[in-house]
Design a protein around this motif. Structure first.
Motif, short mmCIF file in Angstrom:
data_model
loop_
_atom_site.label_atom_id
_atom_site.label_comp_id
_atom_site.label_asym_id
_atom_site.label_seq_id
_atom_site.Cartn_x
_atom_site.Cartn_y
_atom_site.Cartn_z
N ILE A 86 37.05 39.03 46.82
CA ILE A 86 38.09 40.14 46.45
C ILE A 86 37.81 40.41 45.03
N GLY A 87 36.54 39.62 44.48
CA GLY A 87 36.23 40.00 43.18
C GLY A 87 37.11 39.39 42.02
N LYS A 88 37.72 38.01 42.38
CA LYS A 88 38.48 37.57 41.35
C LYS A 88 37.89 35.99 41.20
N ASP A 89 38.54 35.48 40.07
CA ASP A 89 38.12 33.91 39.79
C ASP A 89 39.46 33.14 39.66
N VAL A 90 39.53 32.07 40.24
CA VAL A 90 40.41 31.18 40.31
C VAL A 90 41.03 30.78 38.87
N GLY A 91 40.15 30.62 38.07
CA GLY A 91 40.49 30.40 36.38
C GLY A 91 41.84 29.37 36.26
N SER A 92 42.57 29.65 35.36
CA SER A 92 43.74 28.70 35.26
C SER A 92 44.89 29.44 35.50
N ARG A 93 44.73 30.88 35.39
CA ARG A 93 45.80 31.95 35.87
C ARG A 93 45.12 32.96 36.34
N GLY A 94 46.01 33.71 37.44
CA GLY A 94 45.30 34.83 37.64
C GLY A 94 46.58 35.96 38.51
N VAL A 95 45.95 37.20 38.70
CA VAL A 95 47.08 37.94 39.44
C VAL A 95 46.14 38.95 40.54
#
Length: 107
Positions: A27-36
């Protein structure tokens, strides 16, 4: 390492970080440290994840057919398939969409 997805309208969804990263990439997101995943993104994100799950299921079925050994009685644990592990997040996304909520992780 675990990632916990939170949404006001659903119970938390906890999954391994590598699975979360794999699913979020669809869905075009990266898990990173935080996200929405905002409520506005869910209209596009839900069908993209559903499509990815269907395509992976077809790929797994094709690979299974290629590697099928007649009279092989070994156990093939289908519950480990990504499609089964993706359903809690997909269900959360659907309910968040119905309720107009965002999904957050890394809080």
């Amino acid at each position: 390492m675990l990632v916990t997805f939170k949404c006001r309208s659903t119970p938390d969804v906890v999954m391994l970080r590598n699975l979360a990263q794999y699913l979020l990439a669809f869905i075009g997101k990266d898990v990173g440290s935080r996200g929405v995943i905002s409520r506005h993104e869910l209209d596009e994100a839900i069908p993209r994840l559903e499509r990815a799950i269907r395509e992976e299921a077809r790929t797994e079925a094709a690979l299974e057919a290629l590697h099928h050994v007649p009279n092989d009685h070994s156990s093939h644990d289908d519950d480990d398939a990504v499609k089964h592990r993706a359903w809690p997040l997909l269900d959360m996304m659907r309910e968040a969409h119905r309720q107009g909520d965002d999904i957050l992780w890394g809080l």
